[in-house]
Design a protein around this motif. Structure first.
Motif, mmCIF file in Angstrom:
data_model
loop_
_atom_site.group_PDB
_atom_site.id
_atom_site.type_symbol
_atom_site.label_atom_id
_atom_site.label_comp_id
_atom_site.label_asym_id
_atom_site.label_seq_id
_atom_site.Cartn_x
_atom_site.Cartn_y
_atom_site.Cartn_z
ATOM 1 N N TYR A 3 29.598 -2.826 0.968
ATOM 2 C CA TYR A 3 30.464 -2.557 2.106
ATOM 3 C C TYR A 3 30.890 -3.871 2.753
ATOM 4 O O TYR A 3 30.162 -4.865 2.700
ATOM 5 C CB TYR A 3 29.740 -1.725 3.162
ATOM 6 N N TYR A 9 33.672 -0.757 12.572
ATOM 7 C CA TYR A 9 33.871 0.618 12.103
ATOM 8 C C TYR A 9 33.844 1.555 13.304
ATOM 9 O O TYR A 9 33.070 1.341 14.247
ATOM 10 C CB TYR A 9 32.754 1.029 11.137
ATOM 11 N N LEU A 28 27.245 3.444 6.624
ATOM 12 C CA LEU A 28 27.018 2.476 5.557
ATOM 13 C C LEU A 28 25.573 2.554 5.043
ATOM 14 O O LEU A 28 24.904 1.551 4.841
ATOM 15 C CB LEU A 28 27.334 1.055 6.036
#
Length: 353
Positions: A3, A9, A28
């Protein structure tokens, strides 16, 4: 699963995290607990007590929200991850009683989480979506819809909107998008923009019924801007042929995807429009907006993921069509950012020595 870490995010919409609540989610592949401190500021900790590894989200908030108390043995942790209270024995706090804390910011009605080291958090990388999140309340539809597919598949779906002519033929499709040539640009190293413009087609049903005259030829526009790693701003509208955009109907929408794991994605939608700005019109439009994804996109994406299994996308040698240009560029940009991050984190021979 690799990632991008040094980025923001979306973790939640602002009202998913009311004061006094612990919100447990996985981002994640990492369990995280979100809460608001006594000042109302969002906080985020790894959702695992360092004592016996119980989820902190199974505990409770104390001191007005400034600390989280583990529900197993009572250790308390503040928003920086430090243990502030030990009810056991003489109350001594072990040095190792520390929980990972994430950098969190609240902007434009959204709660953003920095996936890398908190000290490296760069607020300038938070996209400005205020034009959407400040729209008229009676022209706004928003929500949360977790989806069992990878975030990259989700991004592909939004960046190649030619699918609307086939997957959404009675609501958003008119045939115009699949015939129009997409113009793809790269505004920055972290973004891709795709624009479709067409003239002469009748607008999709959802737009046609709101134009001054129905069933007439129109000018239509669809513009999508992807910002790494997985947020997208979409402008879609139509006006009667030859008339200015301001005389037609226009929508501005957010599609926000945060990976939960390799095959699961947190998805938030925030749709706004410049027409039908009444509670009644909003109530009528909401089922269509929600069901387009819930009953059409979501099942298709989840079926794609099932057929792909855990295989790498490129290993399956996908056939590429003209409409894939934007999505392919976004995939390559994201990979380049991840590779650059990994390269920067790898010490050189000299540094290792």
């Amino acid at each position: 699963m690799s990632y991008l870490r040094n980025t923001w995010y979306v973790a939640a919409m602002h009202d998913e995290l009311p004061p006094g609540r612990l919100l447990a989610r996985i981002y994640l592949d990492e369990p995280v607990v979100l809460f608001r401190n006594a000042a109302g500021e969002p906080q985020a900790l790894a959702d695992r007590c360092p004592h016996r590894f119980a989820p902190l989200s199974a505990g409770k908030l104390c001191n007005g929200g400034d600390t989280v108390q583990c529900g197993y043995h009572g250790l308390q942790f503040d928003g920086k991850g430090a243990c502030t209270h030990n009810p056991q024995g003489d109350g001594g706090i072990p040095k190792a009683a520390v929980v990972k804390a994430y950098a969190v910011r609240e902007r434009h009605g959204l709660i953003w989480l920095w996936a890398g080291e908190a000290k490296e958090a760069d607020e300038s990388l938070i996209p400005d979506y205020s034009a959407v999140t400040s729209a008229h309340v009676d022209g706004t539809i928003r929500g949360y819809m977790p989806t069992a597919c990878s975030a990259e598949l989700f991004v592909d779906n939004i960046l190649d909107l030619t699918h609307v002519d086939f997957l959404h033929p009675t609501t958003l499709g008119s045939g115009a998008l699949s015939r129009a040539k997409a113009v793809v640009t790269e505004p920055s190293e972290r973004s891709v923009k795709i624009v479709w413009v067409s003239s002469g087609d009748v607008a999709p049903y959802a737009f046609d019924i709101n134009l001054r005259e129905q069933g007439r030829p129109t000018d239509q526009w669809t513009e999508v801007t992807w910002t790494a790693p997985s947020t997208m701003l979409i402008r879609v509208g139509a006006t009667l042929l030859g008339e200015p955009r301001e005389a037609g109907v226009d929508t501005l929408n957010l599609h926000l995807a945060t990976p939960e794991s390799a095959g699961r994605t947190h998805y938030w939608y925030w749709s706004t429009r410049n027409f039908g700005l009444t509670p009644e019109a909003n109530a009528q439009a909401t089922p269509m907006v929600v069901n387009v994804f819930k009953l059409e996109d979501k099942p298709m994406l989840e079926a794609q993921q099932q057929r792909m299994g855990t295989a790498d996308f490129w290993s399956l040698k996908p056939v590429l069509l003209p409409g894939d240009a934007g999505a392919v560029r976004a995939r390559r940009k994201l990979k380049a950012l991840i590779d650059a991050e990994a390269s920067a984190a790898t010490p050189t021979d000299g540094a290792a020595a």
